[in-house]
Every structure is written in structure tokens, then in C-alpha cells.
Write a protein that holds these residues in place. Structure first.
Motif, PDB file in Angstrom:
ATOM      1  N   UNK A   1     -34.123   4.848 -17.417  1.00  0.00           N
ATOM      2  CA  UNK A   1     -33.426   5.878 -16.662  1.00  0.00           C
ATOM      3  C   UNK A   1     -34.021   7.263 -16.887  1.00  0.00           C
ATOM      4  N   UNK A   2     -34.118   8.028 -15.791  1.00  0.00           N
ATOM      5  CA  UNK A   2     -34.361   9.476 -15.833  1.00  0.00           C
ATOM      6  C   UNK A   2     -33.222  10.117 -15.055  1.00  0.00           C
ATOM      7  N   UNK A   3     -32.362  10.822 -15.755  1.00  0.00           N
ATOM      8  CA  UNK A   3     -31.183  11.431 -15.143  1.00  0.00           C
ATOM      9  C   UNK A   3     -31.582  12.666 -14.349  1.00  0.00           C
ATOM     10  N   UNK A   4     -31.045  12.758 -13.122  1.00  0.00           N
ATOM     11  CA  UNK A   4     -31.261  13.923 -12.267  1.00  0.00           C
ATOM     12  C   UNK A   4     -30.049  14.848 -12.263  1.00  0.00           C
ATOM     13  N   UNK A   5     -28.852  14.270 -12.454  1.00  0.00           N
ATOM     14  CA  UNK A   5     -27.611  15.039 -12.415  1.00  0.00           C
ATOM     15  C   UNK A   5     -26.673  14.478 -13.477  1.00  0.00           C
ATOM     16  N   UNK A   6     -26.462  15.231 -14.562  1.00  0.00           N
ATOM     17  CA  UNK A   6     -25.669  14.752 -15.701  1.00  0.00           C
ATOM     18  C   UNK A   6     -24.239  14.382 -15.317  1.00  0.00           C
ATOM     19  N   UNK A   7     -23.593  15.200 -14.514  1.00  0.00           N
ATOM     20  CA  UNK A   7     -22.199  14.931 -14.137  1.00  0.00           C
ATOM     21  C   UNK A   7     -22.091  13.644 -13.323  1.00  0.00           C
ATOM     22  N   UNK A   8     -22.959  13.476 -12.340  1.00  0.00           N
ATOM     23  CA  UNK A   8     -22.956  12.250 -11.534  1.00  0.00           C
ATOM     24  C   UNK A   8     -23.299  11.037 -12.393  1.00  0.00           C
ATOM     25  N   UNK A   9     -24.209  11.230 -13.344  1.00  0.00           N
ATOM     26  CA  UNK A   9     -24.587  10.122 -14.219  1.00  0.00           C
ATOM     27  C   UNK A   9     -23.400   9.661 -15.054  1.00  0.00           C
ATOM     28  N   UNK A  10     -22.658  10.584 -15.611  1.00  0.00           N
ATOM     29  CA  UNK A  10     -21.460  10.223 -16.396  1.00  0.00           C
ATOM     30  C   UNK A  10     -20.458   9.461 -15.526  1.00  0.00           C
TER      31      UNK A  10
END
Length: 95
Positions: free
Chosen positions: A9-18
Motif C-alpha cells: 500500500x501507498x496511502x494517498x489520503x489518510x482519512x479515506x484510508x482509515x
């Protein structure tokens, strides 16, 4: 024989990822799956790697993994996953 799903994984948006991770955790419960490992990349010792997070999920067999992956509850999360991160998903069986 257990099978494992590995997400790199490479997260682009922390809030959406959570939000996505919470949804995944909820979707796993009917499928007897467990999170084996969730971690952050420390070093690349050989080869190349462009993802900085990894998750390993354990399922009792490939059928159970497939049933989860193609379930309505998980499929509904895919658009969120695509907005939240770049993810490579692979499966492995024990030898």
C-alpha cells in the motif's frame, strides 16, 4: 491449508484510508479471517519496492478468501480504496 492475502500500500489520503480499513475489518468477520501482520516499510534490502505499508490477512482456504473478496460488503469498499491508496493485492498458499 491456510491462504494469505498480502496488500502492499501507498496511502494517498489518510482519512479515506482509515475509513477503508475500518470497513475492511467489519467485512472480514463473517469469513473467519484474521490480520496476521500490518506494518510500515523500514528498508529495502534487495530489489525494488514503491509501497510503504503492508498487510497480511489469513484465511482458512482460497474459497473463503474469494468469498470475502467478491462479497458485496468488500466490493462496496473498492471505490473508497482506489481513492484512498494505490494498492497491490496478491494471494499466497503455504507450501
Amino acid at each position: 491449508m491456510s491462504v494469505y492475502l498480502v496488500g502492499q500500500i501507498s496511502v494517498k489520503d489518510d482519512e479515506l484510508w482509515r475509513e477503508y480499513v475500518t470497513g475492511v475489518q467489519e467485512s472480514l468477520s463473517p469469513f473467519n479471517a484474521k490480520v496476521v501482520f500490518r506494518g510500515e516499510l523500514v528498508a529495502v534490502l534487495a530489489g525494488g519496492q514503491d509501497k510503504d505499508l503492508v498487510v497480511v490477512l489469513e484465511f482458512t482456504d482460497q474459497t473463503m478468501l474469494d468469498n470475502w473478496f467478491y462479497s458485496e460488503s468488500y466490493q462496496a469498499l473498492i471505490p473508497l480504496r482506489e481513492r484512498a491508496a494505490d494498492v497491490v493485492i496478491t494471494t499466497y498458499k503455504t507450501l
